[in-house]
Structure formats: C-alpha cells, structure tokens
Enzyme design. Structure first.
Site, PDB file in Angstrom:
ATOM      1  N   ASP A   6       0.860  -1.198   0.000  1.00  0.00           N
ATOM      2  CA  ASP A   6       0.000   0.000   0.000  1.00  0.00           C
ATOM      3  C   ASP A   6       0.884   1.232   0.000  1.00  0.00           C
ATOM      4  O   ASP A   6       2.064   1.168   0.379  1.00  0.00           O
ATOM      5  CB  ASP A   6      -0.920   0.004   1.232  1.00  0.00           C
ATOM      6  CG  ASP A   6      -1.873   1.190   1.216  1.00  0.00           C
ATOM      7  OD1 ASP A   6      -2.462   1.462   0.152  1.00  0.00           O
ATOM      8  OD2 ASP A   6      -2.010   1.867   2.243  1.00  0.00           O
ATOM      9  N   SER A   7       0.292   2.361  -0.372  1.00  0.00           N
ATOM     10  CA  SER A   7       1.026   3.623  -0.312  1.00  0.00           C
ATOM     11  C   SER A   7       1.429   3.937   1.132  1.00  0.00           C
ATOM     12  O   SER A   7       2.411   4.632   1.360  1.00  0.00           O
ATOM     13  CB  SER A   7       0.150   4.740  -0.864  1.00  0.00           C
ATOM     14  OG  SER A   7      -1.065   4.793  -0.143  1.00  0.00           O
ATOM     15  N   TYR A  38      -0.743   8.456  -2.570  1.00  0.00           N
ATOM     16  CA  TYR A  38      -0.701   8.213  -4.010  1.00  0.00           C
ATOM     17  C   TYR A  38      -1.922   8.847  -4.709  1.00  0.00           C
ATOM     18  O   TYR A  38      -1.885   9.094  -5.900  1.00  0.00           O
ATOM     19  CB  TYR A  38      -0.759   6.702  -4.304  1.00  0.00           C
ATOM     20  CG  TYR A  38       0.535   5.935  -4.144  1.00  0.00           C
ATOM     21  CD1 TYR A  38       1.642   6.465  -3.477  1.00  0.00           C
ATOM     22  CD2 TYR A  38       0.649   4.652  -4.686  1.00  0.00           C
ATOM     23  CE1 TYR A  38       2.807   5.712  -3.341  1.00  0.00           C
ATOM     24  CE2 TYR A  38       1.813   3.910  -4.571  1.00  0.00           C
ATOM     25  CZ  TYR A  38       2.888   4.443  -3.888  1.00  0.00           C
ATOM     26  OH  TYR A  38       4.040   3.704  -3.770  1.00  0.00           O
ATOM     27  N   GLY A  39      -2.982   9.033  -3.943  1.00  0.00           N
ATOM     28  CA  GLY A  39      -4.283   9.377  -4.524  1.00  0.00           C
ATOM     29  C   GLY A  39      -4.349  10.682  -5.280  1.00  0.00           C
ATOM     30  O   GLY A  39      -5.265  10.897  -6.071  1.00  0.00           O
ATOM     31  N   CYS A  69      -4.568  -1.420  -2.073  1.00  0.00           N
ATOM     32  CA  CYS A  69      -4.747   0.013  -2.286  1.00  0.00           C
ATOM     33  C   CYS A  69      -5.578   0.171  -3.552  1.00  0.00           C
ATOM     34  O   CYS A  69      -5.217  -0.376  -4.602  1.00  0.00           O
ATOM     35  CB  CYS A  69      -3.366   0.646  -2.453  1.00  0.00           C
ATOM     36  SG  CYS A  69      -3.383   2.373  -2.936  1.00  0.00           S
ATOM     37  N   ASN A  70      -6.682   0.899  -3.443  1.00  0.00           N
ATOM     38  CA  ASN A  70      -7.536   1.095  -4.621  1.00  0.00           C
ATOM     39  C   ASN A  70      -6.845   1.951  -5.668  1.00  0.00           C
ATOM     40  O   ASN A  70      -7.006   1.741  -6.869  1.00  0.00           O
ATOM     41  CB  ASN A  70      -8.842   1.779  -4.214  1.00  0.00           C
ATOM     42  CG  ASN A  70      -9.790   0.846  -3.515  1.00  0.00           C
ATOM     43  OD1 ASN A  70     -10.652   0.258  -4.136  1.00  0.00           O
ATOM     44  ND2 ASN A  70      -9.633   0.680  -2.212  1.00  0.00           N
ATOM     45  N   THR A  71      -6.074   2.935  -5.212  1.00  0.00           N
ATOM     46  CA  THR A  71      -5.401   3.848  -6.134  1.00  0.00           C
ATOM     47  C   THR A  71      -4.407   3.073  -6.995  1.00  0.00           C
ATOM     48  O   THR A  71      -4.375   3.222  -8.221  1.00  0.00           O
ATOM     49  CB  THR A  71      -4.682   4.946  -5.318  1.00  0.00           C
ATOM     50  OG1 THR A  71      -5.649   5.583  -4.470  1.00  0.00           O
ATOM     51  CG2 THR A  71      -4.034   5.963  -6.218  1.00  0.00           C
ATOM     52  N   GLU A 154      -5.443   9.378   9.063  1.00  0.00           N
ATOM     53  CA  GLU A 154      -4.056   9.134   9.517  1.00  0.00           C
ATOM     54  C   GLU A 154      -3.712   9.975  10.745  1.00  0.00           C
ATOM     55  O   GLU A 154      -2.881   9.569  11.559  1.00  0.00           O
ATOM     56  CB  GLU A 154      -3.072   9.407   8.372  1.00  0.00           C
ATOM     57  CG  GLU A 154      -3.183   8.352   7.296  1.00  0.00           C
ATOM     58  CD  GLU A 154      -2.116   8.459   6.226  1.00  0.00           C
ATOM     59  OE1 GLU A 154      -1.248   9.338   6.318  1.00  0.00           O
ATOM     60  OE2 GLU A 154      -2.173   7.635   5.294  1.00  0.00           O
ATOM     61  N   CYS A 186     -11.473   3.019  -1.072  1.00  0.00           N
ATOM     62  CA  CYS A 186     -10.152   3.425  -0.591  1.00  0.00           C
ATOM     63  C   CYS A 186      -9.940   2.600   0.669  1.00  0.00           C
ATOM     64  O   CYS A 186     -10.841   2.511   1.517  1.00  0.00           O
ATOM     65  CB  CYS A 186     -10.141   4.918  -0.268  1.00  0.00           C
ATOM     66  SG  CYS A 186      -8.647   5.442   0.605  1.00  0.00           S
ATOM     67  N   THR A 187      -8.772   2.002   0.799  1.00  0.00           N
ATOM     68  CA  THR A 187      -8.576   1.072   1.911  1.00  0.00           C
ATOM     69  C   THR A 187      -8.456   1.784   3.268  1.00  0.00           C
ATOM     70  O   THR A 187      -8.443   1.123   4.301  1.00  0.00           O
ATOM     71  CB  THR A 187      -7.365   0.152   1.649  1.00  0.00           C
ATOM     72  OG1 THR A 187      -6.223   0.960   1.331  1.00  0.00           O
ATOM     73  CG2 THR A 187      -7.645  -0.799   0.503  1.00  0.00           C
ATOM     74  N   HIS A 188      -8.401   3.111   3.246  1.00  0.00           N
ATOM     75  CA  HIS A 188      -8.465   3.848   4.515  1.00  0.00           C
ATOM     76  C   HIS A 188      -9.899   3.889   5.090  1.00  0.00           C
ATOM     77  O   HIS A 188     -10.081   3.990   6.297  1.00  0.00           O
ATOM     78  CB  HIS A 188      -8.039   5.308   4.328  1.00  0.00           C
ATOM     79  CG  HIS A 188      -6.562   5.538   4.303  1.00  0.00           C
ATOM     80  ND1 HIS A 188      -5.755   5.056   3.318  1.00  0.00           N
ATOM     81  CD2 HIS A 188      -5.759   6.229   5.158  1.00  0.00           C
ATOM     82  CE1 HIS A 188      -4.509   5.445   3.546  1.00  0.00           C
ATOM     83  NE2 HIS A 188      -4.487   6.152   4.667  1.00  0.00           N
TER      84      HIS A 188
HETATM   85  N1  DGL Z   1      -5.295   3.598   0.663  1.00  0.00           N
HETATM   86  C1  DGL Z   1      -5.248   4.197  -0.648  1.00  0.00           C
HETATM   87  C2  DGL Z   1      -6.391   3.669  -1.523  1.00  0.00           C
HETATM   88  O1  DGL Z   1      -6.971   2.623  -1.255  1.00  0.00           O
HETATM   89  C3  DGL Z   1      -5.287   5.707  -0.639  1.00  0.00           C
HETATM   90  C4  DGL Z   1      -4.188   6.405   0.088  1.00  0.00           C
HETATM   91  C5  DGL Z   1      -3.359   7.290  -0.799  1.00  0.00           C
HETATM   92  O2  DGL Z   1      -3.889   8.226  -1.430  1.00  0.00           O
HETATM   93  O3  DGL Z   1      -2.163   7.030  -0.861  1.00  0.00           O
HETATM   94  O4  DGL Z   1      -6.719   4.263  -2.524  1.00  0.00           O
END
Ligand code: DGL
Length: 270
Positions: A6-7, A38-39, A69-71, A154, A186-188
C-alpha cells in the site's frame, strides 16, 4: 509469503481481514509512506511507485503480491500484470488487487443504484465503472473523490465531529440519489465504517471491503493449489516502510490492532 503493498496505512484494513480469515500464511507488509498519498498523483507516477514496491516484495521472496490500495489497483494492476507476470519464464508469481474482488461482489449483490467514494486517482481512472460492467447490467454508478479523508484518518481524527461534517458534505450528492450500495473504494475508509453507515442511513448498504477482498483471496488460493502450496505457512508477519519506522508504528495504531514488532525502513527503488 504474501506481500501486501500500500502507499501507506490503508492496506492495514486489508491485512486485518486477511489475518482474520487466513492467519496461517506468512505476510510481508510494505507501506510506501515516503511517497504517500498516491491518490493525488497521476497514473504514470502511481505506476512507477507501485512497480518499485512490487518488485521489492518479489525480491524479498513474495510469490503473491496484493495491491491493498484502490489507487494502485486502479492505475497500475493491469500494466504490472502484463510487465511482470505475463511474460515468458514467469509462472510462479502473481499480483492481485482490490478492485476486481469488489466489482465481483457488487455483481453478486445485484443492486443497481450505486455510489462510490475514493481518491481522485481512483475515481478519475473510471476503472470501477468498467469492472462492474463485466458483472452487472443496467446499473448507475455515481462517484465522488474525497481527498481530505485520508489525512484526517491518519491523524487519528476519524471519529471527530469535524470529520463527520466533511464526510457528510462529500456524501451529500450521493445520498441525494438514494443509492442501494455505497462502495468505500479506498482502503483507509473502513475506519469510517460506522460514520459512513450513519450518514447514508439504513437504506444504503455500506460494503465491508476488507472482508470482500479476504474472501476473494481465499477463493483464489482454492482455485490455484500450485500457488497455495508455494506460500509459507508459519504465520510470520513482517513490516516495512519507506519513511520513519517509529512514525509508521504510531500511525498504524489507528488501523491495526496487532502489535507490529520491529519495522524495517527500506529505500525505493531498492
Ligand atoms: N489507501 C489508498 C487507496 O486505497 C489511498 C491512500 C493514498 O492516497 O495514498 O486508494
């Protein structure tokens, strides 16, 4: 070993679900915290960073890498499967993401009025629309990018009044359409599961994405016994980050109930 990439921290919600359902395997978690989020990056940057993370995990002995990570899944999975997996001589490795398992689950649920929230890069990729079309006909998907949610979670502000207000603002145009299903892409966002459900109300099912991805991994391993046999099963967990290890441990507490032990700081590209 299973590499989980993940990012930064969102992948911990996926790893938590893996540990609940598939605790027997060895896991190596890598968070590219030095270059997160990363988003807000473009596709070329996300692809470059994700490639370096995946290559690093393979170099550490991972046979299977999950882009938790979805991104990264939206912007880099297809390309990396082509580059790193589907080439002559490679038959003992694979890379999987989170988008396809979620799209398949949406197809199974057969709900037609859909809403999605994610990062700018996930929403901008249009990948969910394309993947859901493979499993469901005649649906309508409305999407909203929510760039403020990742930093708030975060910082440990997930359950604050301020975050709830911001979440409500982001969800307003979606709620207005009375969706049957909300996809937290988004995994957050599973950290906000209760808040998302409260804002959307009873009519909307808020997908539990970690559980969906873990179930899908279990099914994948049943269908691929050669891969399953290659994975070590000593139940070991290792954690690595590309920025300060102590900060990584501290922020991970908002996402992950298990102790991390030692966190190794690494450099990408390695
Ligand atoms: N956890 C990331 C996702 O699932 C997003 C976090 C990021 O932007 O790096 O997209």
């Amino acid at each position: 070993m299973i590499g989980v990439f993940d990012s930064g921290f969102g992948g911990f919600t996926v790893l938590s679900a893996f540990l609940d359902r598939l605790p027997q395997y060895d896991y190596l978690y890598l968070g590219d915290t030095a270059r997160a989020p990363y988003g807000n990056h473009d596709k070329a940057t996300i692809l470059e960073y994700t490639r370096e993370g995946v290559e690093f995990l393979f170099s550490q002995g991972a046979s299977l890498v999950i882009l938790a990570c979805n991104t990264a899944s939206s912007n880099a999975l297809r390309e990396l499967q082509e580059e790193l997996i589907r080439k002559p001589g490679v038959k003992d490795k694979n890379i999987l993401g989170v988008v396809i398992p979620i799209a398949e689950e949406v197809g199974r649920l057969k709900k037609k009025e859909l809403a999605l929230i994610g990062t700018r890069a996930t929403v901008g990729s249009g990948v969910y629309q394309k993947e859901i079309e493979k499993h469901l006909k005649g649906f309508h998907l409305e999407q909203v990018a929510c760039p403020l949610l990742v930093p708030l979670i975060e910082e440990g502000w997930a359950h604050s009044m301020e975050t709830k207000r911001i979440l409500k603002d982001y969800l307003r145009p979606l709620k207005f359409r009375n969706p049957e299903l909300l996809i937290p892409a988004c995994t957050h966002y599973p950290i906000l599961q209760k808040e998302m459900q409260q804002v959307m109300g009873k009519r909307t099912l808020v997908l539990k994405t970690g559980e969906v991805v873990a179930k899908s991994l279990e099914d994948y391993l049943k269908r691929h016994p050669d891969m399953e046999k290659r994975l070590e099963k000593k139940g070991s967990r290792k954690f690595m980050s590309t920025d300060d290890a102590e900060k990584f441990k501290e922020i991970s507490r908002h996402f992950f109930k298990h102790p991390l032990g030692e966190v190794q700081r690494i450099h990408l590209p390695s």
